[in-house]
Design an enzyme around this catalytic site. Structure first.
Site, PDB file in Angstrom:
ATOM      1  N   CYS B  11      10.571   5.216 -10.959  1.00 17.74           N
ATOM      2  CA  CYS B  11      11.524   6.273 -10.616  1.00 17.74           C
ATOM      3  C   CYS B  11      11.013   7.108  -9.456  1.00 17.74           C
ATOM      4  CB  CYS B  11      11.800   7.159 -11.821  1.00 17.74           C
ATOM      5  SG  CYS B  11      12.501   6.261 -13.209  1.00 17.74           S
ATOM      6  N   GLY B  13      10.829   7.453  -5.072  1.00 22.01           N
ATOM      7  CA  GLY B  13      11.897   7.623  -4.090  1.00 22.01           C
ATOM      8  C   GLY B  13      12.898   6.475  -4.075  1.00 22.01           C
ATOM      9  N   LYS B 140       5.905  -5.110  -3.980  1.00 20.62           N
ATOM     10  CA  LYS B 140       5.262  -6.303  -3.415  1.00 20.62           C
ATOM     11  C   LYS B 140       4.177  -6.876  -4.321  1.00 20.62           C
ATOM     12  CE  LYS B 140       4.465  -3.885   0.489  1.00 20.62           C
ATOM     13  NZ  LYS B 140       5.593  -2.958   0.612  1.00 20.62           N
ATOM     14  N   ALA B 168      12.323  -3.866   4.123  1.00 18.60           N
ATOM     15  CA  ALA B 168      13.332  -3.082   3.394  1.00 18.60           C
ATOM     16  C   ALA B 168      14.633  -3.884   3.290  1.00 18.60           C
ATOM     17  CB  ALA B 168      13.543  -1.729   4.067  1.00 18.60           C
ATOM     18  N   ASP B 235      -1.063  -3.534   3.833  1.00 20.55           N
ATOM     19  CA  ASP B 235       0.342  -3.599   3.449  1.00 20.55           C
ATOM     20  C   ASP B 235       1.070  -4.699   4.234  1.00 20.55           C
ATOM     21  OD1 ASP B 235       2.433  -2.290   1.814  1.00 20.55           O
ATOM     22  OD2 ASP B 235       3.355  -1.952   3.782  1.00 20.55           O
ATOM     23  N   LYS B 239       2.952  -8.328   2.928  1.00 21.60           N
ATOM     24  CA  LYS B 239       4.236  -8.879   3.379  1.00 21.60           C
ATOM     25  C   LYS B 239       4.045 -10.279   3.948  1.00 21.60           C
ATOM     26  CE  LYS B 239       5.986  -4.238   4.387  1.00 21.60           C
ATOM     27  NZ  LYS B 239       6.262  -3.228   5.420  1.00 21.60           N
TER      28      LYS B 239
END
Lengths: 376, 376
Positions: B11, B13, B140, B168, B235, B239
């Site tokens: 919960c 953003g 991820k 996104a 990060d 991806k």
């Protein structure tokens, strides 16, 4: 293993390429636990159907024969005695298709894959949709006919896919559908959706005369046999209508302002292709060159685009800033810029080859795989 | 009307934005004859479940309260007496989730939507997949864990969607899946998949000192609270791993060469964020500036990209021609170039905002809508 029975309509370049893709992807699709069963193939004159559509299919040897026969410009009828199949000619074939759709549509499911460029498939497609079948289109005509027929075709939105009607295999329709279903309102679409006109506009930007560029495009095989079929903008207009209707615009072809790159007095009813190329086309050079120069002096490029926003849908030449995806476009790639709440100041941009049998058929095949969850 | 029961995990953003999207899209989805039933919501500590998961759901008033409470940084437990729901705390909640998954997974279907950034969901997700549930990820971590867990998660490939794990809401995963299923072999992926690093690299290209650009990015809210979390490349590495595994590469995080933009002796274990910004960062300016100048003299731009081809997966700074989509990139947009048989000389290019709660949640919502055919 999920089984998707399908009937291919249209055995031109895209249809034959699709059959080749289907045959060559057998092991890939088996790994994904899905199997494409081609139970019928038809062109404008005849229909070939597996001997028993419930249990049989046209096997890969048969499909290779279809590719061979149609590449040679022969009729499907020559395959009458090759393998076990039934052969029907018009108008019997239409009745037979409806029968098969009635039999399979609601039991195992059946997909009609229209790779033709004909408006003659519209009636059949509307009937088979009513019978619970899925529809996959590379053919733009069924979606650009009357609103009534459009509404019927998309009445079961999960049962229709049509990626390759706009931008060939570029994921334009899939992406727009995703944005729409996420509740992100699309404010504006602007795109260069003709590889031919994209090439022409970027070449004239370099100072080459319009007439020379069109002739070069024709000799490179980029244009239709009569380049006016591209220059009229009608094909881009159809793509624009498909996109506009996807956004919910209640419009017809008549509501789209389309700029033709040649005047009416040079139309196909007035002069031959040869006369147009030799005598008509050069008369257009000066005007285009002036527009290019005027745009360039303001830091802009001329692009032949469709613009969809504020209930308007227009197709024609626009001046666009050179530092945008569209302004920078070179060669025959398609580009679409999507503006929405999430893509507000900077658009979502989709770019790549937007034509070619291989790419178009790949888009159709991805669409077929995408409806697999509707089959048991 | 198709009903999709779902449990939201996380919960923060993105999760809260997803709940807002779900509530505000009710009428849009009703028109599409689909209804999203949020039967449970959990964060790292507690789980709230509708009083009867078969017939009830957490209604929109309840979901608005979840948004309000979590925005204030309070616990879900404060909603214990608001509306009819059951409340469970760890570790009871994990058992309860598994029970619900067992009940709904194979009857009505159930989707687990992971909008957390935690690796603690991996165990639960693997169990619910085994129970026939669908999984939609913005997180991820579950896809970048061990190959064994990855294989299990994607063992029913139609039951998992994870668009928002990369770029996104940009349709990167959907487009790659389409290309793969059409049998068009992907030869090479190269992309700028960090808005933060995209911004940093295009600013240093303009001659600004690296340290100044990073500090500006931090004050604009583009970076994590500790900018080293972005500058480490981890990060982007995650991806890259997700994309590489999608292409079938059998690799782990350890197999990815990741270039960190700061040296080990400036790491979080060695100096504080403040010291890094004040004393460490400026020491890196000269080297970056030299690399920018060297690249520029060859007509190239420096970009922080992931490159996947020939069984290699690398993340770091590359020199790229300024006249490509990646070389032209300005600001914080993500860009991915896809090379395949169909997109051979000119790649397919996907570009647009690749971060932000609104866009990320929109991608998750599109994924949820996309699995609707698996529900009855």
């Amino acid at each position: 293993m999920k089984r998707i029975p399908l009937i291919l309509m249209g055995c031109g370049g895209v249809g034959r390429q699709l059959l080749e893709h289907i045959v060559s992807c057998r092991s890939l699709h088996a790994k994904q636990e899905v199997s494409l069963r081609v139970v019928g193939v038809c062109d404008s004159k005849s229909l070939l159907v597996a001997s028993d559509v419930f249990t049989r299919e046209l096997d890969d040897n048969f499909l290779r024969e279809v590719i061979r026969v149609k590449s040679n410009g022969s009729s499907l009828l020559t395959l009458r005695s090759f393998g076990e199949c039934h052969v029907y000619s018009n108008p019997e074939s239409t009745r037979e298709i409806t029968d098969i759709a009635g039999l399979l549509g609601k039991s195992t499911g059946l997909a009609f894959v229209d790779c033709s460029a004909s408006s003659e498939t519209i009636g059949v497609l509307n009937r088979v949709v009513d019978l619970g079948c899925c529809v996959v289109l590379a053919n733009k005509k069924p979606l650009t006919s009357s609103l009534e027929e459009f509404d019927n075709l998309v009445s079961q939105p999960r049962r229709i896919r049509h990626e390759s009607t706009v931008g060939a295999g570029l994921p334009i329709i899939a992406s727009l559908n995703r944005i729409i279903s996420s509740g992100d309102p699309i404010r504006r679409l602007i795109g260069s959706l003709s590889g031919t006109l994209g090439y022409v506009m970027s070449e004239v930007e370099d100072g080459k005369p319009f007439s020379q560029v069109v002739k070069a495009a024709k000799s490179l095989g980029y244009t239709e046999p009569d380049p006016r079929d591209d220059l009229s903008g009608t094909d881009v207009g159809r793509k624009a209508l498909i996109l506009a209707r996807l956004l919910g615009y209640r419009i017809d072809m008549d509501n789209i302002k389309i700029e033709s790159l040649y005047p009416e007095n040079m139309g196909p009813n007035v002069m031959s292709v040869e006369d147009f190329l030799a005598d008509g086309l050069p008369l257009l050079d000066k005007n285009i060159q002036e527009r290019v120069t005027r745009a360039s002096s303001k830091g802009n490029a001329l692009r032949y685009v469709c613009v969809i926003n504020d209930s308007r849908c227009e197709v024609g030449i626009q001046e666009l800033p050179k530092d945008t995806a569209l302004g920078r476009l070179r060669g025959s790639d398609n580009v679409l810029e999507i503006y929405s709440r999430c893509y507000n100041e900077q658009p979502m941009v989709l770019q790549g080859a937007g034509a070619g049998n291989d790419t178009t058929a790949a888009g159709v095949l991805a669409d077929i795989l995408d409806i697999q969850d509707l089959f048991s």
